[in-house]
Design a protein around this motif. Structure first.
Motif, PDB file in Angstrom:
ATOM      1  N   ILE A  15      10.724  -7.989   3.338  1.00 32.05           N
ATOM      2  CA  ILE A  15      10.525  -8.095   4.821  1.00 32.05           C
ATOM      3  C   ILE A  15      11.064  -6.635   5.756  1.00 32.05           C
ATOM      4  O   ILE A  15      11.726  -5.772   4.982  1.00 32.05           O
ATOM      5  N   HIS A  16      10.138  -6.344   6.361  1.00 35.02           N
ATOM      6  CA  HIS A  16      10.208  -5.035   7.129  1.00 35.02           C
ATOM      7  C   HIS A  16      10.128  -5.163   8.383  1.00 35.02           C
ATOM      8  O   HIS A  16       9.553  -6.246   9.041  1.00 35.02           O
ATOM      9  N   ARG A  17      10.492  -4.015   9.300  1.00 32.69           N
ATOM     10  CA  ARG A  17      10.346  -4.101  10.766  1.00 32.69           C
ATOM     11  C   ARG A  17       8.920  -3.791  11.050  1.00 32.69           C
ATOM     12  O   ARG A  17       8.117  -3.304  10.316  1.00 32.69           O
ATOM     13  N   SER A  18       8.536  -4.003  12.189  1.00 33.15           N
ATOM     14  CA  SER A  18       7.170  -3.809  12.522  1.00 33.15           C
ATOM     15  C   SER A  18       6.909  -2.242  12.489  1.00 33.15           C
ATOM     16  O   SER A  18       7.670  -1.588  12.599  1.00 33.15           O
ATOM     17  N   VAL A  19       5.601  -2.116  11.929  1.00 34.53           N
ATOM     18  CA  VAL A  19       5.208  -0.816  11.516  1.00 34.53           C
ATOM     19  C   VAL A  19       4.027  -0.361  12.723  1.00 34.53           C
ATOM     20  O   VAL A  19       3.788   1.001  12.361  1.00 34.53           O
ATOM     21  N   GLU A  20       3.812  -1.150  13.547  1.00 32.13           N
ATOM     22  CA  GLU A  20       2.731  -0.598  14.274  1.00 32.13           C
ATOM     23  C   GLU A  20       3.176   0.708  15.182  1.00 32.13           C
ATOM     24  O   GLU A  20       4.074   1.051  15.648  1.00 32.13           O
ATOM     25  N   GLY A  21       2.283   1.705  14.739  1.00 33.53           N
ATOM     26  CA  GLY A  21       2.336   2.906  15.366  1.00 33.53           C
ATOM     27  C   GLY A  21       3.202   4.027  14.694  1.00 33.53           C
ATOM     28  O   GLY A  21       3.358   4.905  14.994  1.00 33.53           O
ATOM     29  N   ASP A  22       3.952   3.333  13.713  1.00 34.14           N
ATOM     30  CA  ASP A  22       4.793   4.247  12.955  1.00 34.14           C
ATOM     31  C   ASP A  22       4.126   4.777  11.668  1.00 34.14           C
ATOM     32  O   ASP A  22       4.192   4.089  10.661  1.00 34.14           O
ATOM     33  N   LEU A  78       4.221   3.041   7.789  1.00 36.51           N
ATOM     34  CA  LEU A  78       2.800   2.670   6.918  1.00 36.51           C
ATOM     35  C   LEU A  78       2.713   3.382   5.755  1.00 36.51           C
ATOM     36  O   LEU A  78       2.373   2.749   4.807  1.00 36.51           O
ATOM     37  N   ASP A  79       3.203   4.627   5.486  1.00 33.05           N
ATOM     38  CA  ASP A  79       2.804   5.399   4.346  1.00 33.05           C
ATOM     39  C   ASP A  79       3.969   4.808   3.332  1.00 33.05           C
ATOM     40  O   ASP A  79       3.725   4.676   2.157  1.00 33.05           O
ATOM     41  N   ILE A  80       5.302   4.453   3.643  1.00 34.66           N
ATOM     42  CA  ILE A  80       6.228   3.949   2.949  1.00 34.66           C
ATOM     43  C   ILE A  80       5.584   2.371   2.155  1.00 34.66           C
ATOM     44  O   ILE A  80       5.881   2.290   1.275  1.00 34.66           O
ATOM     45  N   LEU A  81       5.115   1.797   3.297  1.00 32.01           N
ATOM     46  CA  LEU A  81       4.706   0.454   2.871  1.00 32.01           C
ATOM     47  C   LEU A  81       3.503   0.538   1.939  1.00 32.01           C
ATOM     48  O   LEU A  81       3.373  -0.062   0.734  1.00 32.01           O
ATOM     49  N   ALA A  82       2.421   1.739   2.019  1.00 31.27           N
ATOM     50  CA  ALA A  82       1.496   1.758   1.176  1.00 31.27           C
ATOM     51  C   ALA A  82       2.008   2.111  -0.442  1.00 31.27           C
ATOM     52  O   ALA A  82       1.541   1.847  -1.293  1.00 31.27           O
ATOM     53  N   ILE A  83       2.988   3.012  -0.299  1.00 32.77           N
ATOM     54  CA  ILE A  83       3.535   3.680  -1.653  1.00 32.77           C
ATOM     55  C   ILE A  83       4.199   2.343  -2.313  1.00 32.77           C
ATOM     56  O   ILE A  83       3.986   1.962  -3.531  1.00 32.77           O
ATOM     57  N   THR A  84       4.956   1.667  -1.336  1.00 31.48           N
ATOM     58  CA  THR A  84       5.677   0.358  -2.105  1.00 31.48           C
ATOM     59  C   THR A  84       4.601  -0.629  -2.588  1.00 31.48           C
ATOM     60  O   THR A  84       5.047  -1.096  -3.876  1.00 31.48           O
ATOM     61  N   GLN A  85       3.483  -0.703  -2.101  1.00 29.23           N
ATOM     62  CA  GLN A  85       2.667  -1.852  -2.425  1.00 29.23           C
ATOM     63  C   GLN A  85       1.829  -1.440  -3.531  1.00 29.23           C
ATOM     64  O   GLN A  85       1.634  -2.124  -4.392  1.00 29.23           O
ATOM     65  N   ALA A  86       1.709  -0.058  -3.796  1.00 26.11           N
ATOM     66  CA  ALA A  86       1.060   0.502  -4.999  1.00 26.11           C
ATOM     67  C   ALA A  86       1.893   0.644  -6.199  1.00 26.11           C
ATOM     68  O   ALA A  86       1.577   0.638  -7.229  1.00 26.11           O
TER      69      ALA A  86
END
Length: 127
Positions: free
Chosen positions: A98-105, A109-117
């Motif tokens: 669970i993470h906070r909203s990333v809209e516009g951040d 967004l980059d951290i989420l992409a790295i985490t998912q990959a």
């Protein structure tokens, strides 16, 4: 501690010293409710919310723990841990990130992409 056995009844399981997560843990809550629903109370337990601590206690033979199988198969293969099935079967636990909203951040967004990959909980980083 269990010899060649690969299964235990619920009564046999609760007769052992168990490593449990505390009541602030989702897993601790789920298993507490499961034991209660099955009409058993735990008489001997060690509460430990640290996964490495739980593994260490289980490997040392001090207690029985519910641990993530996929990332610990290397310890099973080395004979340091043993898998047990319990009747009735223990409930499955699903985890979510669970993470906070990333809209516009863009940073988030980059951290989420790295985490998912890169996140792969089927592998253990400590050998």
């Amino acid at each position: 501690m269990i010899g060649e056995r690969t299964s235990l009844s619920l009564e046999e399981l609760v007769g052992r010293t168990l490593i449990l997560q505390g009541s602030l843990s989702g897993m601790g809550i789920a298993y507490g409710e499961w034991f209660k629903a099955n009409g058993v109370s735990i008489s001997r337990s060690i509460t430990c919310n640290n996964l490495l601590g739980q593994i260490g206690l289980a490997v040392s033979g001090l207690a029985t723990a519910y641990l993530p199988a996929h990332c610990l198969n290397h310890l099973v293969e080395k004979g340091l841990l043993h898998k047990l099935s319990v009747t009735p079967a223990l409930p499955k636990i699903t985890y979510k990130a669970i993470h906070r909203s990333v809209e516009g951040d863009q940073f988030m967004l980059d951290i989420l992409a790295i985490t998912q990959a890169r996140c792969d909980f089927s592998k253990w980083v400590i050998r």
